[in-house]
Design a protein around this motif. Structure first.
Motif, PDB file in Angstrom:
ATOM      1  N   THR A 171     -10.954 -14.370   1.652  1.00  0.00           N
ATOM      2  CA  THR A 171      -9.910 -13.775   0.807  1.00  0.00           C
ATOM      3  C   THR A 171     -10.499 -12.592   0.045  1.00  0.00           C
ATOM      4  N   PHE A 172      -9.630 -11.820  -0.599  1.00  0.00           N
ATOM      5  CA  PHE A 172     -10.133 -10.713  -1.407  1.00  0.00           C
ATOM      6  C   PHE A 172     -10.902 -11.235  -2.619  1.00  0.00           C
ATOM      7  N   THR A 173     -10.502 -12.416  -3.115  1.00  0.00           N
ATOM      8  CA  THR A 173     -11.193 -12.977  -4.282  1.00  0.00           C
ATOM      9  C   THR A 173     -12.662 -13.228  -3.958  1.00  0.00           C
ATOM     10  N   THR A 205      -3.057 -10.159   2.186  1.00  0.00           N
ATOM     11  CA  THR A 205      -3.540 -11.501   1.894  1.00  0.00           C
ATOM     12  C   THR A 205      -5.020 -11.638   2.228  1.00  0.00           C
ATOM     13  N   GLN A 206      -5.433 -10.998   3.324  1.00  0.00           N
ATOM     14  CA  GLN A 206      -6.821 -11.152   3.789  1.00  0.00           C
ATOM     15  C   GLN A 206      -7.443  -9.792   4.032  1.00  0.00           C
ATOM     16  N   PRO A 207      -8.709  -9.646   3.698  1.00  0.00           N
ATOM     17  CA  PRO A 207      -9.360  -8.383   4.047  1.00  0.00           C
ATOM     18  C   PRO A 207      -9.497  -8.237   5.561  1.00  0.00           C
ATOM     19  N   THR A 208      -9.364  -7.031   6.067  1.00  0.00           N
ATOM     20  CA  THR A 208      -9.558  -6.790   7.509  1.00  0.00           C
ATOM     21  C   THR A 208     -11.071  -6.799   7.774  1.00  0.00           C
ATOM     22  N   PRO A 209     -11.490  -6.896   9.043  1.00  0.00           N
ATOM     23  CA  PRO A 209     -12.939  -6.948   9.321  1.00  0.00           C
ATOM     24  C   PRO A 209     -13.738  -5.798   8.701  1.00  0.00           C
ATOM     25  N   ILE A 210     -13.213  -4.583   8.740  1.00  0.00           N
ATOM     26  CA  ILE A 210     -13.994  -3.480   8.157  1.00  0.00           C
ATOM     27  C   ILE A 210     -14.117  -3.669   6.640  1.00  0.00           C
ATOM     28  N   GLN A 211     -13.077  -4.194   6.030  1.00  0.00           N
ATOM     29  CA  GLN A 211     -13.135  -4.443   4.586  1.00  0.00           C
ATOM     30  C   GLN A 211     -14.130  -5.566   4.274  1.00  0.00           C
ATOM     31  N   GLN A 212     -14.093  -6.614   5.080  1.00  0.00           N
ATOM     32  CA  GLN A 212     -15.038  -7.725   4.869  1.00  0.00           C
ATOM     33  C   GLN A 212     -16.480  -7.259   4.963  1.00  0.00           C
ATOM     34  N   THR A 227      -8.664   4.774  12.556  1.00  0.00           N
ATOM     35  CA  THR A 227      -7.463   4.549  11.750  1.00  0.00           C
ATOM     36  C   THR A 227      -6.771   3.297  12.247  1.00  0.00           C
ATOM     37  N   GLY A 228      -6.209   2.545  11.337  1.00  0.00           N
ATOM     38  CA  GLY A 228      -5.508   1.339  11.747  1.00  0.00           C
ATOM     39  C   GLY A 228      -6.326   0.084  11.501  1.00  0.00           C
ATOM     40  N   THR A 229      -7.596   0.265  11.157  1.00  0.00           N
ATOM     41  CA  THR A 229      -8.447  -0.900  10.928  1.00  0.00           C
ATOM     42  C   THR A 229      -8.444  -1.315   9.452  1.00  0.00           C
ATOM     43  N   GLY A 230      -7.825  -0.498   8.618  1.00  0.00           N
ATOM     44  CA  GLY A 230      -7.847  -0.767   7.180  1.00  0.00           C
ATOM     45  C   GLY A 230      -9.015  -0.072   6.493  1.00  0.00           C
ATOM     46  N   LYS A 231      -9.501   1.007   7.099  1.00  0.00           N
ATOM     47  CA  LYS A 231     -10.694   1.673   6.563  1.00  0.00           C
ATOM     48  C   LYS A 231     -10.425   2.358   5.223  1.00  0.00           C
ATOM     49  N   THR A 232      -9.196   2.817   5.012  1.00  0.00           N
ATOM     50  CA  THR A 232      -8.906   3.506   3.750  1.00  0.00           C
ATOM     51  C   THR A 232      -9.139   2.562   2.567  1.00  0.00           C
ATOM     52  N   SER A 286      -1.746   2.645  -5.199  1.00  0.00           N
ATOM     53  CA  SER A 286      -1.328   1.239  -5.065  1.00  0.00           C
ATOM     54  C   SER A 286      -2.417   0.287  -5.522  1.00  0.00           C
ATOM     55  N   TYR A 287      -3.635   0.462  -4.993  1.00  0.00           N
ATOM     56  CA  TYR A 287      -4.692  -0.504  -5.308  1.00  0.00           C
ATOM     57  C   TYR A 287      -5.164  -0.345  -6.751  1.00  0.00           C
ATOM     58  N   GLY A 288      -5.012   0.869  -7.292  1.00  0.00           N
ATOM     59  CA  GLY A 288      -5.520   1.127  -8.642  1.00  0.00           C
ATOM     60  C   GLY A 288      -4.417   1.147  -9.687  1.00  0.00           C
ATOM     61  N   ILE A 336      -0.996   9.800  10.400  1.00  0.00           N
ATOM     62  CA  ILE A 336       0.337   9.230  10.153  1.00  0.00           C
ATOM     63  C   ILE A 336       0.185   7.720  10.025  1.00  0.00           C
ATOM     64  N   ASP A 337       0.686   7.213   8.963  1.00  0.00           N
ATOM     65  CA  ASP A 337       0.485   5.803   8.688  1.00  0.00           C
ATOM     66  C   ASP A 337       1.836   5.161   8.403  1.00  0.00           C
ATOM     67  N   ILE A 338       2.371   4.507   9.393  1.00  0.00           N
ATOM     68  CA  ILE A 338       3.681   3.890   9.239  1.00  0.00           C
ATOM     69  C   ILE A 338       3.479   2.427   9.569  1.00  0.00           C
ATOM     70  N   ASP A 339       3.727   1.593   8.596  1.00  0.00           N
ATOM     71  CA  ASP A 339       3.380   0.190   8.765  1.00  0.00           C
ATOM     72  C   ASP A 339       4.054  -0.462   9.972  1.00  0.00           C
ATOM     73  N   GLU A 340       5.310  -0.115  10.193  1.00  0.00           N
ATOM     74  CA  GLU A 340       6.064  -0.848  11.212  1.00  0.00           C
ATOM     75  C   GLU A 340       6.233  -0.066  12.496  1.00  0.00           C
ATOM     76  N   GLY A 393       0.617  -1.091  16.460  1.00  0.00           N
ATOM     77  CA  GLY A 393      -0.270  -2.251  16.497  1.00  0.00           C
ATOM     78  C   GLY A 393      -1.274  -2.253  15.360  1.00  0.00           C
ATOM     79  N   ARG A 394      -0.845  -1.811  14.174  1.00  0.00           N
ATOM     80  CA  ARG A 394      -1.785  -1.735  13.060  1.00  0.00           C
ATOM     81  C   ARG A 394      -1.937  -3.056  12.325  1.00  0.00           C
ATOM     82  N   ALA A 395      -3.073  -3.188  11.737  1.00  0.00           N
ATOM     83  CA  ALA A 395      -3.358  -4.347  10.881  1.00  0.00           C
ATOM     84  C   ALA A 395      -2.868  -5.637  11.530  1.00  0.00           C
TER      85      ALA A 395
HETATM   86  P1  AMP Z   1      -5.981   2.467   7.698  1.00  0.00           P
HETATM   87  O1  AMP Z   1      -6.903   2.055   8.802  1.00  0.00           O
HETATM   88  O2  AMP Z   1      -6.686   2.661   6.428  1.00  0.00           O
HETATM   89  O3  AMP Z   1      -5.169   3.662   8.104  1.00  0.00           O
HETATM   90  O4  AMP Z   1      -4.957   1.262   7.424  1.00  0.00           O
HETATM   91  C1  AMP Z   1      -4.015   0.857   8.369  1.00  0.00           C
HETATM   92  C2  AMP Z   1      -2.871   0.077   7.768  1.00  0.00           C
HETATM   93  O5  AMP Z   1      -3.264  -1.227   7.416  1.00  0.00           O
HETATM   94  C3  AMP Z   1      -2.263   0.676   6.513  1.00  0.00           C
HETATM   95  O6  AMP Z   1      -0.854   0.643   6.678  1.00  0.00           O
HETATM   96  C4  AMP Z   1      -2.672  -0.244   5.397  1.00  0.00           C
HETATM   97  O7  AMP Z   1      -1.692  -0.279   4.394  1.00  0.00           O
HETATM   98  C5  AMP Z   1      -2.781  -1.577   6.120  1.00  0.00           C
HETATM   99  N1  AMP Z   1      -3.809  -2.489   5.548  1.00  0.00           N
HETATM  100  C6  AMP Z   1      -5.055  -2.170   5.148  1.00  0.00           C
HETATM  101  N2  AMP Z   1      -5.717  -3.263   4.716  1.00  0.00           N
HETATM  102  C7  AMP Z   1      -4.878  -4.301   4.858  1.00  0.00           C
HETATM  103  C8  AMP Z   1      -4.997  -5.716   4.603  1.00  0.00           C
HETATM  104  N3  AMP Z   1      -6.115  -6.247   4.129  1.00  0.00           N
HETATM  105  N4  AMP Z   1      -3.919  -6.477   4.868  1.00  0.00           N
HETATM  106  C9  AMP Z   1      -2.791  -5.932   5.376  1.00  0.00           C
HETATM  107  N5  AMP Z   1      -2.615  -4.631   5.649  1.00  0.00           N
HETATM  108  C10 AMP Z   1      -3.646  -3.810   5.400  1.00  0.00           C
END
Ligand code: AMP
Length: 409
Positions: free
Chosen positions: A2-4, A22-29, A47-52, A94-96, A306-310, A334-336
């Protein structure tokens, strides 16, 4: 995980919760623990891995924990395109949300007046594209001598887009003692060299090499004549009742033509490319995100970031010249962890490009041959038969027909 368990502070955890993470993605972990220890990092992630979030979250946490230095820019995030810059700033917001750090974004193509007046108010985190940053530094509006954390985002794109010398110029203005983060989808030699010159004992982090990521995305290929591509696109969008799609063309002119054709056919379509003003591009992007525009036609550079969730469908109306670009493009869907669809058209002039793409991704892609616009411009049309042994082929004949509505619920 978890993020905690990543030892994040409460205000950030609240921001993430509100984002629905809810959960950090692998790059975040992998990246966040190193970054919170103030280590340099070199991360191979597209892009798409949650790197931002992987770099934004630790920056927010470190800066809010360390004593502020009044008036000085404490972190710089350098990214190749305006769209990416805007999206990074939105992530910081958002995060801050529950922190008091000030951030802003500067990019070219718009008047600098507002950017200059915002800068004068003092900011902690600056997100910037290289050209405008150097411009404002040259005019004395930006000083980076107090910088604590520097992020070079999408380093390989910087190289592709010809910005690498600008990046080097920026680095010369940074203090030697700083934390440095380098993110790149691929690691060409030039980027490895740059990394060696700017990072100190970096932690290395790598997630989902292209082939693994693309496996999650439902892909298919349609051989067709160049002159039939627009009709085929229209046919598929109607046939699969596609609610929204990002369509890639090779040229700006091509993007305009496809968007006009789709508009004439009754769809809300728009083109974004480098010839459009920044405001027009941003408006189109917002309209696409909100659903007012259903078909967005883009060139690679305009679509970068371009970052579109859906986003459910990506069409390769034209195949890219560089195979890696295929991976970047279809990574918009196919993101996240979500599934997505990528449909590619290949005409007689692009058969070798398609071969190169298959070689890079290392998986075979189903060829759909039961469609009304088959390729006839070649003496011997490529056969779909070779794909029949591929696991997953025939799993679903129509790659878009998931449910009656054609949209994922
Ligand atoms: P990025 O690779 O930074 O472009 O992120 C891709 C997408 O994943 C963006 O839409 C983020 O909002 C979303 N995202 C990033 N981290 C998470 C996470 N831990 N859980 C769910 N979605 C996430």
């Amino acid at each position: 995980m978890t993020f905690t368990s990543l030892n994040l502070i409460d205000p950030i955890l609240r921001g993430l919760k509100e984002e629905g993470y809810t959960q950090p993605t692998p790059i975040q972990q992998q990246a966040i623990p190193h970054l919170l220890k103030e280590r340099d990092i070199i991360a191979c992630a597209q892009t798409g891995t949650g790197k931002t979030a992987a770099f934004s979250i630790p920056i927010l946490q470190l800066l809010s924990q360390n004593p502020p230095r009044r008036g000085a820019i404490r972190s710089l995030i350098l990214t190749p395109t305006r769209e990416l810059a805007i999206q990074i700033e939105e992530s910081l917001k958002s995060y801050g949300k529950y922190l008091k750090l000030r951030h802003m974004v500067v990019f070219g193509g718009v008047s600098q007046n507002k950017q200059v007046s915002d800068l004068k108010r003092g900011i902690d985190i600056l997100v910037a594209t290289p050209g405008r940053l150097l411009d404002l530094m040259g005019q004395g509006y930006i000083a980076l001598d107090q910088l604590e954390i520097f992020v070079l985002d999408e380093a390989d794109r910087m190289l592709d887009m010809g910005f690498i010398n600008d990046v080097r110029k920026v680095i010369k203005h940074l203090p030697a003692k700083r934390q440095t983060l380098l993110f790149s989808a691929t690691m060409p030699d030039e980027i490895k060299k740059l990394a060696a010159s700017m990072l100190h004992n970096p932690a290395r982090v790598e997630v989902t090499p292209p082939a693994t990521t693309v496996e999650k995305i439902d892909q298919s290929l349609y051989y067709t004549n160049r002159s039939d591509k627009r009709k085929l696109l229209l046919h598929l969008i109607k046939e699969f009742e596609i609610g929204s799609a990002l369509v890639f063309t090779r040229t700006k002119h091509g993007a305009d033509k496809v968007a006009r054709f789709m508009s004439k056919s009754g769809f809300n379509a728009a083109a974004i490319h480098g010839n459009k003003s920044q405001n027009a591009r941003q408006k189109a992007l917002n309209d696409f995100k909100s659903g007012r525009i259903s078909i967005m036609v883009a060139t690679d550079i305009a679509a970068r970031g371009i970052d579109i969730d859906e986003l459910e469908y990506v069409f390769n109306f034209d195949l890219p010249d560089v195979p890696e670009t295929y991976v970047h493009r279809i990574g918009r869907t196919g993101r996240a962890g979500k599934s997505g669809m990528a449909i590619s058209f290949c005409d007689a002039s692009q058969l070798s490009e398609w071969k190169d793409i298959l070689k890079l991704i290392g998986i075979n892609i189903p060829v759909i041959d039961n469609h009304p616009f088959p390729l006839t411009d070649v003496e011997e049309p490529p056969k779909a038969a070779s794909n029949k042994n591929v696991p997953g082929f025939n799993r679903r004949k129509n790659p878009g027909r998931r449910s009656g509505s054609g949209r994922r619920n």
